[in-house]
Design an enzyme around this catalytic site. Structure first.
Site, PDB file in Angstrom:
ATOM      1  N   SER A 147       0.856  -1.186   0.000  1.00 17.53           N
ATOM      2  CA  SER A 147       0.000   0.000   0.000  1.00 17.53           C
ATOM      3  C   SER A 147       0.891   1.235   0.000  1.00 17.53           C
ATOM      4  O   SER A 147       2.077   1.160   0.359  1.00 17.53           O
ATOM      5  CB  SER A 147      -0.891   0.001   1.253  1.00 17.53           C
ATOM      6  OG  SER A 147      -1.555   1.234   1.419  1.00 17.53           O
ATOM      7  N   TYR A 160      -2.991   0.094  10.681  1.00 20.69           N
ATOM      8  CA  TYR A 160      -3.005  -0.375   9.289  1.00 20.69           C
ATOM      9  C   TYR A 160      -1.672  -0.074   8.625  1.00 20.69           C
ATOM     10  O   TYR A 160      -1.090  -0.925   7.927  1.00 20.69           O
ATOM     11  CB  TYR A 160      -4.144   0.304   8.530  1.00 20.69           C
ATOM     12  CG  TYR A 160      -4.233  -0.061   7.065  1.00 20.69           C
ATOM     13  CD1 TYR A 160      -4.896  -1.210   6.647  1.00 20.69           C
ATOM     14  CD2 TYR A 160      -3.653   0.750   6.092  1.00 20.69           C
ATOM     15  CE1 TYR A 160      -4.980  -1.551   5.297  1.00 20.69           C
ATOM     16  CE2 TYR A 160      -3.729   0.421   4.739  1.00 20.69           C
ATOM     17  CZ  TYR A 160      -4.397  -0.725   4.357  1.00 20.69           C
ATOM     18  OH  TYR A 160      -4.469  -1.062   3.026  1.00 20.69           O
TER      19      TYR A 160
END
Length: 256
Positions: A147, A160
């Protein structure tokens, strides 16, 4: 004439985790269009069947393999069953992931554990189980979905970010250990894409305005725009690419 076979996935089998929707389904469809036989993985058999039907309607072949990627025993059994009953896994797209948002000082332990379990443990469990079959064959492709949060932080998603940073370095570690056996292990790092997981952010006018100003490409990404990178990392075109994290983010990680 250029050798387009470099990007062909014909005759190869790809396991895609978290494949019932969103990025996972888009990548499964994209790899199938380049010739791969697809194995769709998720926990929900009904959703997987719906995803399989979507591919079949486009003339693309897929089968389903439902097991929980956060359960190591279930992963080992599931991978062994595919290898035994279906055939060798040539490509793994380690895509399963979740998001939880809350201020860091109030972040619930249960949400932290869920993020670690799904976003990090599962990458290790599935990657290890697949590699145990790939290594004796001397070949294989593993693409871990990272990501922009593998590199950047944003308020409310620090846990996260921690998981995706760990996936980036786990990818490098996998390559360091397994490249000598003929495997290529790389990361694919999406930026901000219009997906079900980001539905609330897409609908947030203020956030979308901020994102478009912050991203050099000045827009949200569309999931189909990840396919080219996934095909490259899954094909012979990336035969000497190892431990790399390929950003597909509209330039957000290179611009202040």
């Amino acid at each position: 004439m250029p050798d387009t076979s470099l990007f062909s996935l014909s005759g190869r089998r790809a396991l895609v985790t978290g494949a019932s929707r969103g990025i996972g389904l888009a990548l499964a469809k994209g790899l199938a269009q380049y010739g791969a036989e697809i194995v769709l993985n998720g926990r929900d058999s009904e959703r997987l069947e719906q995803a399989r039907t979507i591919l079949e309607k486009d003339g693309l072949h897929a089968i389903t393999a439902a097991f929980d990627v956060t359960d190591q025993s279930a992963v080992i059994a599931g991978i062994d069953a595919i290898e035994r009953d279906v055939g060798s896994i040539d490509i793994l797209i380690n895509n399963a992931g979740i998001q939880r948002r809350a201020p860091l000082d109030q972040f619930p332990r249960a949400d932290w554990d869920a993020l670690i379990s799904t976003n990090l443990n599962a990458v290790f469990f599935v990657g290890q189980a697949v590699a145990r079959h790939m290594i004796p064959r001397g070949r294989g492709k593993i693409v871990n979905i990272c990501s922009v949060q593998s590199e950047l932080a944003r308020p409310g998603i620090a846990p996260y970010t921690a998981t995706k940073g760990a996936v980036k370095n786990l990818t490098k570690g996998m390559a360091t250990d397994w490249a000598r056996h003929g495997l290529q292990i790389n990361g694919l790092a999406p930026g901000y894409f219009e997906t079900e997981m980001n539905r609330a952010l897409v609908a947030d006018v203020a956030f979308t305005d901020w994102l478009c100003k912050r991203t050099p490409a000045a827009r949200w990404g569309q999931v189909d725009e990840l396919v080219g990178a996934a095909v490259f990392l899954s094909s012979d075109a990336s035969s000497f690419v190892n431990g790399h994290v390929l950003m597909v983010d509209g330039g957000i990680t290179v611009s202040l």
